[in-house]
Design a protein around this motif. Structure first.
Motif, PDB file in Angstrom:
ATOM      1  N   GLU A  86      31.193  56.608 -13.774  1.00 30.03           N
ATOM      2  CA  GLU A  86      31.845  55.659 -12.874  1.00 30.03           C
ATOM      3  C   GLU A  86      33.276  56.085 -12.557  1.00 30.03           C
ATOM      4  N   ALA A  87      33.963  56.687 -13.544  1.00 30.40           N
ATOM      5  CA  ALA A  87      35.359  57.090 -13.352  1.00 30.40           C
ATOM      6  C   ALA A  87      35.496  58.388 -12.574  1.00 30.40           C
ATOM      7  N   THR A  88      34.462  59.191 -12.525  1.00 28.61           N
ATOM      8  CA  THR A  88      34.574  60.552 -12.004  1.00 28.61           C
ATOM      9  C   THR A  88      35.164  60.651 -10.594  1.00 28.61           C
ATOM     10  N   PRO A  89      34.780  59.832  -9.636  1.00 27.29           N
ATOM     11  CA  PRO A  89      35.353  60.021  -8.296  1.00 27.29           C
ATOM     12  C   PRO A  89      36.870  59.850  -8.258  1.00 27.29           C
ATOM     13  N   ALA A  93      42.382  55.695 -10.409  1.00 27.41           N
ATOM     14  CA  ALA A  93      42.423  54.707  -9.324  1.00 27.41           C
ATOM     15  C   ALA A  93      43.376  53.558  -9.640  1.00 27.41           C
ATOM     16  N   ALA A  94      43.494  53.183 -10.903  1.00 30.95           N
ATOM     17  CA  ALA A  94      44.387  52.081 -11.291  1.00 30.95           C
ATOM     18  C   ALA A  94      45.828  52.529 -11.446  1.00 30.95           C
ATOM     19  N   GLY A  95      46.095  53.822 -11.355  1.00 34.53           N
ATOM     20  CA  GLY A  95      47.464  54.325 -11.438  1.00 34.53           C
ATOM     21  C   GLY A  95      48.087  54.257 -12.814  1.00 34.53           C
ATOM     22  N   ARG A  96      47.268  54.205 -13.864  1.00 32.03           N
ATOM     23  CA  ARG A  96      47.820  54.076 -15.212  1.00 32.03           C
ATOM     24  C   ARG A  96      48.443  55.376 -15.714  1.00 32.03           C
ATOM     25  N   CYS A  97      47.965  56.513 -15.248  1.00 35.90           N
ATOM     26  CA  CYS A  97      48.530  57.788 -15.687  1.00 35.90           C
ATOM     27  C   CYS A  97      49.598  58.228 -14.690  1.00 35.90           C
ATOM     28  N   SER A 119      50.007  66.458  -9.800  1.00 33.73           N
ATOM     29  CA  SER A 119      50.235  65.554  -8.671  1.00 33.73           C
ATOM     30  C   SER A 119      49.063  64.579  -8.654  1.00 33.73           C
ATOM     31  N   GLU A 120      48.398  64.406  -7.530  1.00 31.65           N
ATOM     32  CA  GLU A 120      47.287  63.464  -7.491  1.00 31.65           C
ATOM     33  C   GLU A 120      45.933  64.160  -7.586  1.00 31.65           C
ATOM     34  N   LYS A 121      45.935  65.462  -7.825  1.00 27.93           N
ATOM     35  CA  LYS A 121      44.686  66.208  -7.900  1.00 27.93           C
ATOM     36  C   LYS A 121      44.196  66.292  -9.339  1.00 27.93           C
ATOM     37  N   VAL A 122      42.954  65.900  -9.558  1.00 28.86           N
ATOM     38  CA  VAL A 122      42.348  66.018 -10.881  1.00 28.86           C
ATOM     39  C   VAL A 122      41.830  67.445 -11.042  1.00 28.86           C
ATOM     40  N   VAL A 123      42.318  68.141 -12.080  1.00 29.83           N
ATOM     41  CA  VAL A 123      41.949  69.543 -12.274  1.00 29.83           C
ATOM     42  C   VAL A 123      41.014  69.735 -13.472  1.00 29.83           C
ATOM     43  N   PHE A 124      40.740  68.653 -14.190  1.00 26.71           N
ATOM     44  CA  PHE A 124      39.801  68.710 -15.309  1.00 26.71           C
ATOM     45  C   PHE A 124      39.307  67.300 -15.601  1.00 26.71           C
ATOM     46  N   GLY A 125      37.991  67.166 -15.832  1.00 26.56           N
ATOM     47  CA  GLY A 125      37.426  65.886 -16.233  1.00 26.56           C
ATOM     48  C   GLY A 125      37.187  64.941 -15.077  1.00 26.56           C
ATOM     49  N   PRO A 126      36.983  63.674 -15.425  1.00 24.97           N
ATOM     50  CA  PRO A 126      37.122  63.059 -16.750  1.00 24.97           C
ATOM     51  C   PRO A 126      35.966  63.405 -17.687  1.00 24.97           C
ATOM     52  N   VAL A 127      36.274  63.357 -18.994  1.00 26.43           N
ATOM     53  CA  VAL A 127      35.275  63.576 -20.032  1.00 26.43           C
ATOM     54  C   VAL A 127      35.434  62.495 -21.098  1.00 26.43           C
ATOM     55  N   ALA A 128      34.383  62.310 -21.866  1.00 24.59           N
ATOM     56  CA  ALA A 128      34.415  61.324 -22.948  1.00 24.59           C
ATOM     57  C   ALA A 128      35.266  61.833 -24.110  1.00 24.59           C
ATOM     58  N   ILE A 129      35.940  60.905 -24.779  1.00 23.62           N
ATOM     59  CA  ILE A 129      36.749  61.231 -25.953  1.00 23.62           C
ATOM     60  C   ILE A 129      36.513  60.189 -27.034  1.00 23.62           C
TER      61      ILE A 129
END
Length: 222
Positions: A86-89, A93-97, A119-129
């Protein structure tokens, strides 16, 4: 005469007998502890009760996403995999990071996921931790990687392997967790990842890279 009649019927356009399609294998898994959450993600009726169709939908999701259990039972690993999916796209989105021009490793303890953004580009993940358990919580806030050891073993916990360790605060590290990422109530403060994810993160990050941690791990007091 009988053979001739049969030939005549076929030549006249009578269809040959067709075998009925094989029935889909039964899906007998019972209701799981995360039934409602998984039903909601999969768009199933959210009643918390396993049906044959629910079971088939859960099983198909488990197979597609290579969840360890693939029998249609909505366990913790299946639920956590739906959270990642669900988080992958748009994981932020909530701007917490915080968004910065440099790499930031984002550790979301609320959802138990991690990603890296520049910046705003995700370069890895998300993955479970898996973050720290009650009374040994992973420390929130800004941190920076200060030590890396590909073959780290724990000096506190019976030489437990900590592959691809990247320490970010007072002995707490991002590292691989061999075996089941979802066993137990949490880590001893480190951020555990699947070993394959920890290896990929190792190749991406370096000393002085920023790590930002926030939220509360479900089931802890903070």
């Amino acid at each position: 005469m009988v053979a001739a009649a049969a030939v005549s019927l076929v030549s006249a356009g009578c269809p040959a007998a067709v075998a009925a399609p094989a029935a889909a294998p039964a899906c007998p898994a019972p209701t799981g502890p995360y039934q409602r959450e998984v039903e909601k993600y999969l768009g199933r009726p959210v009643d918390g009760r396993q049906s044959e169709d629910d079971c088939r939908a859960v099983r198909a999701f488990q197979v597609e996403h290579q969840v360890p259990r693939q029998d249609g039972y909505a366990d913790l690993a299946t639920y956590r995999t739906t959270v990642v999916a669900e988080a992958t796209p748009r994981p932020n989105a909530a701007g917490r990071c915080p968004v910065r021009s440099y790499r930031v490793t984002c550790v979301d303890m609320d959802r138990q996921i991690l990603w890296v953004q520049r910046s705003e580009k995700v370069v890895f993940g998300p993955v479970a931790i898996r973050t720290g358990r009650d009374a040994q919580e992973t420390r929130p806030g800004w941190h920076a990687i200060y030590l890396r050891n590909r073959d780290q073993v724990s000096t506190l916990y019976d030489n437990a392997p900590m592959p691809y360790s990247q320490f970010f605060d007072g002995g707490q590290a991002l590292h691989g967790h061999p075996g089941n990422l979802y066993d137990g109530g949490g880590s001893a403060g480190c951020v555990n990842l699947a070993v394959s994810d920890a290896a990929a993160l190792w190749d991406l990050l370096d000393i002085d890279d920023s790590v930002y941690v926030w939220g509360v791990k479900p089931g802890t007091g903070r």
